[in-house]
Design a protein around this motif. Structure first.
Motif, PDB file in Angstrom:
ATOM      1  N   VAL A 180     -22.043  31.518   3.933  1.00 16.81           N
ATOM      2  CA  VAL A 180     -21.759  31.636   5.363  1.00 16.81           C
ATOM      3  C   VAL A 180     -22.483  32.855   5.940  1.00 16.81           C
ATOM      4  CG1 VAL A 180     -19.986  31.908   7.116  1.00 16.81           C
ATOM      5  CG2 VAL A 180     -19.502  30.556   5.074  1.00 16.81           C
ATOM      6  N   PHE A 181     -22.353  33.968   5.263  1.00 17.24           N
ATOM      7  CA  PHE A 181     -22.962  35.220   5.729  1.00 17.24           C
ATOM      8  C   PHE A 181     -24.470  35.082   5.860  1.00 17.24           C
ATOM      9  CE2 PHE A 181     -24.444  39.616   5.187  1.00 17.24           C
ATOM     10  CZ  PHE A 181     -23.619  40.292   6.077  1.00 17.24           C
ATOM     11  N   LEU A 182     -25.091  34.496   4.841  1.00 13.61           N
ATOM     12  CA  LEU A 182     -26.550  34.346   4.856  1.00 13.61           C
ATOM     13  C   LEU A 182     -27.019  33.440   5.981  1.00 13.61           C
ATOM     14  CD1 LEU A 182     -27.314  34.047   1.033  1.00 13.61           C
ATOM     15  CD2 LEU A 182     -28.115  35.835   2.582  1.00 13.61           C
ATOM     16  N   ASP A 183     -26.185  32.510   6.385  1.00 11.87           N
ATOM     17  CA  ASP A 183     -26.563  31.607   7.475  1.00 11.87           C
ATOM     18  C   ASP A 183     -26.303  32.215   8.839  1.00 11.87           C
ATOM     19  OD1 ASP A 183     -27.258  29.104   8.817  1.00 11.87           O
ATOM     20  OD2 ASP A 183     -25.101  28.864   9.142  1.00 11.87           O
ATOM     21  N   VAL A 184     -25.127  32.793   9.036  1.00 14.63           N
ATOM     22  CA  VAL A 184     -24.726  33.116  10.404  1.00 14.63           C
ATOM     23  C   VAL A 184     -25.238  34.462  10.903  1.00 14.63           C
ATOM     24  CG1 VAL A 184     -22.661  31.699  10.138  1.00 14.63           C
ATOM     25  CG2 VAL A 184     -22.484  34.180   9.848  1.00 14.63           C
ATOM     26  N   ILE A 185     -25.456  35.438  10.027  1.00 14.74           N
ATOM     27  CA  ILE A 185     -25.899  36.740  10.509  1.00 14.74           C
ATOM     28  C   ILE A 185     -27.317  36.679  11.068  1.00 14.74           C
ATOM     29  CG2 ILE A 185     -26.317  39.151   9.916  1.00 14.74           C
ATOM     30  CD1 ILE A 185     -23.359  38.375  10.148  1.00 14.74           C
ATOM     31  N   PRO A 186     -28.299  36.107  10.352  1.00 15.43           N
ATOM     32  CA  PRO A 186     -29.622  35.966  10.973  1.00 15.43           C
ATOM     33  C   PRO A 186     -29.584  35.144  12.256  1.00 15.43           C
ATOM     34  CG  PRO A 186     -29.764  35.605   8.617  1.00 15.43           C
ATOM     35  CD  PRO A 186     -28.304  35.644   8.954  1.00 15.43           C
ATOM     36  N   TRP A 187     -28.773  34.080  12.252  1.00 17.08           N
ATOM     37  CA  TRP A 187     -28.648  33.244  13.450  1.00 17.08           C
ATOM     38  C   TRP A 187     -28.128  34.060  14.629  1.00 17.08           C
ATOM     39  CZ3 TRP A 187     -23.797  31.888  15.662  1.00 17.08           C
ATOM     40  CH2 TRP A 187     -23.864  30.981  16.730  1.00 17.08           C
ATOM     41  N   ALA A 188     -27.085  34.843  14.398  1.00 19.80           N
ATOM     42  CA  ALA A 188     -26.489  35.619  15.484  1.00 19.80           C
ATOM     43  C   ALA A 188     -27.442  36.699  15.989  1.00 19.80           C
ATOM     44  CB  ALA A 188     -25.176  36.245  15.015  1.00 19.80           C
TER      45      ALA A 188
ATOM     46  N   SER B 144     -26.554  44.770   2.765  1.00 21.40           N
ATOM     47  CA  SER B 144     -27.873  44.308   2.331  1.00 21.40           C
ATOM     48  C   SER B 144     -28.074  44.452   0.826  1.00 21.40           C
ATOM     49  CB  SER B 144     -28.971  45.060   3.077  1.00 21.40           C
ATOM     50  OG  SER B 144     -28.914  46.454   2.814  1.00 21.40           O
ATOM     51  N   HIS B 145     -27.356  45.389   0.178  1.00 15.03           N
ATOM     52  CA  HIS B 145     -27.515  45.566  -1.264  1.00 15.03           C
ATOM     53  C   HIS B 145     -27.007  44.353  -2.039  1.00 15.03           C
ATOM     54  CE1 HIS B 145     -23.371  46.784  -0.474  1.00 15.03           C
ATOM     55  NE2 HIS B 145     -23.112  46.601  -1.758  1.00 15.03           N
ATOM     56  N   ARG B 146     -26.134  43.559  -1.406  1.00 10.81           N
ATOM     57  CA  ARG B 146     -25.611  42.373  -2.076  1.00 10.81           C
ATOM     58  C   ARG B 146     -26.491  41.153  -1.826  1.00 10.81           C
ATOM     59  NH1 ARG B 146     -19.071  42.415  -1.054  1.00 10.81           N
ATOM     60  NH2 ARG B 146     -18.876  44.550  -0.300  1.00 10.81           N
ATOM     61  N   PHE B 147     -27.390  41.263  -0.847  1.00  7.82           N
ATOM     62  CA  PHE B 147     -28.158  40.095  -0.429  1.00  7.82           C
ATOM     63  C   PHE B 147     -29.649  40.430  -0.418  1.00  7.82           C
ATOM     64  CE2 PHE B 147     -23.976  39.948   1.479  1.00  7.82           C
ATOM     65  CZ  PHE B 147     -23.555  38.660   1.222  1.00  7.82           C
ATOM     66  N   PRO B 148     -30.298  40.482  -1.566  1.00 12.34           N
ATOM     67  CA  PRO B 148     -31.716  40.844  -1.602  1.00 12.34           C
ATOM     68  C   PRO B 148     -32.588  39.903  -0.774  1.00 12.34           C
ATOM     69  CG  PRO B 148     -30.990  39.929  -3.716  1.00 12.34           C
ATOM     70  CD  PRO B 148     -29.766  40.214  -2.911  1.00 12.34           C
ATOM     71  N   GLU B 149     -32.224  38.629  -0.706  1.00 10.39           N
ATOM     72  CA  GLU B 149     -33.011  37.684   0.080  1.00 10.39           C
ATOM     73  C   GLU B 149     -32.838  37.920   1.573  1.00 10.39           C
ATOM     74  OE1 GLU B 149     -29.541  35.222  -1.451  1.00 10.39           O
ATOM     75  OE2 GLU B 149     -30.038  37.339  -1.328  1.00 10.39           O
ATOM     76  N   PHE B 150     -31.792  38.631   1.953  1.00  8.42           N
ATOM     77  CA  PHE B 150     -31.502  38.915   3.357  1.00  8.42           C
ATOM     78  C   PHE B 150     -32.013  40.291   3.767  1.00  8.42           C
ATOM     79  CE2 PHE B 150     -28.246  40.648   6.390  1.00  8.42           C
ATOM     80  CZ  PHE B 150     -28.604  39.888   7.470  1.00  8.42           C
TER      81      PHE B 150
ATOM     82  N   VAL C   1     -25.135  45.547  17.930  1.00  7.44           N
ATOM     83  CA  VAL C   1     -25.057  46.827  17.217  1.00  7.44           C
ATOM     84  C   VAL C   1     -24.182  46.688  15.977  1.00  7.44           C
ATOM     85  CG1 VAL C   1     -24.260  49.222  17.343  1.00  7.44           C
ATOM     86  CG2 VAL C   1     -25.522  48.223  19.270  1.00  7.44           C
ATOM     87  N   GLN C   2     -23.019  46.053  16.144  1.00  4.15           N
ATOM     88  CA  GLN C   2     -22.096  45.913  15.017  1.00  4.15           C
ATOM     89  C   GLN C   2     -22.648  44.969  13.953  1.00  4.15           C
ATOM     90  OE1 GLN C   2     -18.058  45.032  16.132  1.00  4.15           O
ATOM     91  NE2 GLN C   2     -17.332  44.968  14.025  1.00  4.15           N
ATOM     92  N   LEU C   3     -23.308  43.901  14.376  1.00  2.00           N
ATOM     93  CA  LEU C   3     -23.882  42.969  13.416  1.00  2.00           C
ATOM     94  C   LEU C   3     -24.970  43.635  12.583  1.00  2.00           C
ATOM     95  CD1 LEU C   3     -24.074  39.713  15.559  1.00  2.00           C
ATOM     96  CD2 LEU C   3     -22.769  40.011  13.452  1.00  2.00           C
ATOM     97  N   HIS C   4     -25.782  44.472  13.215  1.00  3.80           N
ATOM     98  CA  HIS C   4     -26.802  45.197  12.454  1.00  3.80           C
ATOM     99  C   HIS C   4     -26.150  46.138  11.445  1.00  3.80           C
ATOM    100  CE1 HIS C   4     -30.790  44.100  13.791  1.00  3.80           C
ATOM    101  NE2 HIS C   4     -30.404  44.083  15.054  1.00  3.80           N
ATOM    102  N   ARG C   5     -25.066  46.770  11.837  1.00  2.00           N
ATOM    103  CA  ARG C   5     -24.372  47.657  10.893  1.00  2.00           C
ATOM    104  C   ARG C   5     -23.859  46.877   9.692  1.00  2.00           C
ATOM    105  NH1 ARG C   5     -20.878  50.756  15.517  1.00  2.00           N
ATOM    106  NH2 ARG C   5     -22.468  52.263  16.181  1.00  2.00           N
ATOM    107  N   ILE C   6     -23.246  45.723   9.964  1.00  2.00           N
ATOM    108  CA  ILE C   6     -22.736  44.904   8.874  1.00  2.00           C
ATOM    109  C   ILE C   6     -23.876  44.456   7.970  1.00  2.00           C
ATOM    110  CG2 ILE C   6     -21.629  42.701   8.312  1.00  2.00           C
ATOM    111  CD1 ILE C   6     -19.987  43.004  10.885  1.00  2.00           C
TER     112      ILE C   6
END
Length: 217
Positions: free
Chosen positions: A70-78, A129-135, A119-124
């Motif tokens: 879910v995280f990998l899909d929705v954060i770039p989208w948002a 990011s250490h958990r998601f190398p592809e992200f 701003v908050q999404l970038h912080r998250i």
């Protein structure tokens, strides 16, 4: 962050239509973004996302195997979505006023960068990011693609007319975005915001400095 459009459940009996499936996907994305914003990554659960979307857990799991997906899909989208409609590259440009066009693009870029949700999404995204190398490899530029293309279109047009002297349109557009957007965004990470007057002064200076570097001699 809201999206207009139907979010109703698929009709009973039979498979959902393509439009219904797309609406459901958007509904799930919206709910996931809200939940990540409210709770952060660690405290967000699949159950919480399903409840926010007002769907059964099975419906969420049918599209996403776990929270990570879910995280990998929705954060770039948002992050790639504009807060408000982007200015038309031709706005203020019919009479050749390139400066007015770049100022309009710059204002939209800053408005997007300083939106509280962005701003908050970038912080998250950075925190996780250490958990998601592809992200992580794309996290710093997720909101740039559409705006960079817009700047490239403007610069290409004025280069073709002979007004600008640019060898690498893509790299030059990237530098323009960095000049007008990155510092305000980084300041916002620490809760520091310029006054509207200061923001206008900094933007005007950045645009003028940029133009001095690309105008044909």
């Amino acid at each position: 962050m809201t999206v207009n459009g139907s979010t109703g459940s698929p009709r009973r009996g039979g498979r959902p239509t393509q439009a219904e499936a797309a609406a459901l996907h958007q509904r799930l994305r919206e709910a996931a973004v809200r939940t990540f914003l409210d709770n952060g990554y660690d405290a967000t659960t699949m159950v919480a996302i399903a409840e926010a979307a007002e769907v059964a857990k099975a419906t969420l799991y049918a599209r996403y195997p776990d929270k990570r997906a879910v995280f990998l899909d929705v954060i770039p989208w948002a992050l790639s979505r504009a807060v408000r409609p982007e200015p038309d590259p031709d706005d203020g440009d019919s009479d050749g006023d390139l400066r007015a066009t770049l100022l309009a693009i710059g204002r939209a870029a800053i408005e997007h960068a300083l939106d509280p949700d962005i701003v908050q999404l970038h912080r998250i995204a950075r925190n996780e990011s250490h958990r998601f190398p592809e992200f992580a490899s794309a996290a710093s530029s997720l909101g740039w693609a559409r705006r960079q293309q817009q700047v490239m279109d403007v610069l290409r047009h004025h280069t073709e007319t002979g007004a600008l002297d640019i060898d690498d349109i893509e790299l030059t557009a990237e530098h323009f975005i960095a000049m007008v957007e990155i510092l305000p965004a980084r300041l916002a990470d620490f809760g520091v915001y310029r006054t509207p007057r200061e923001q206008r002064r900094h933007l005007s200076h950045a645009v003028d400095l940029f133009l001095r570097g690309v105008m044909a001699r």
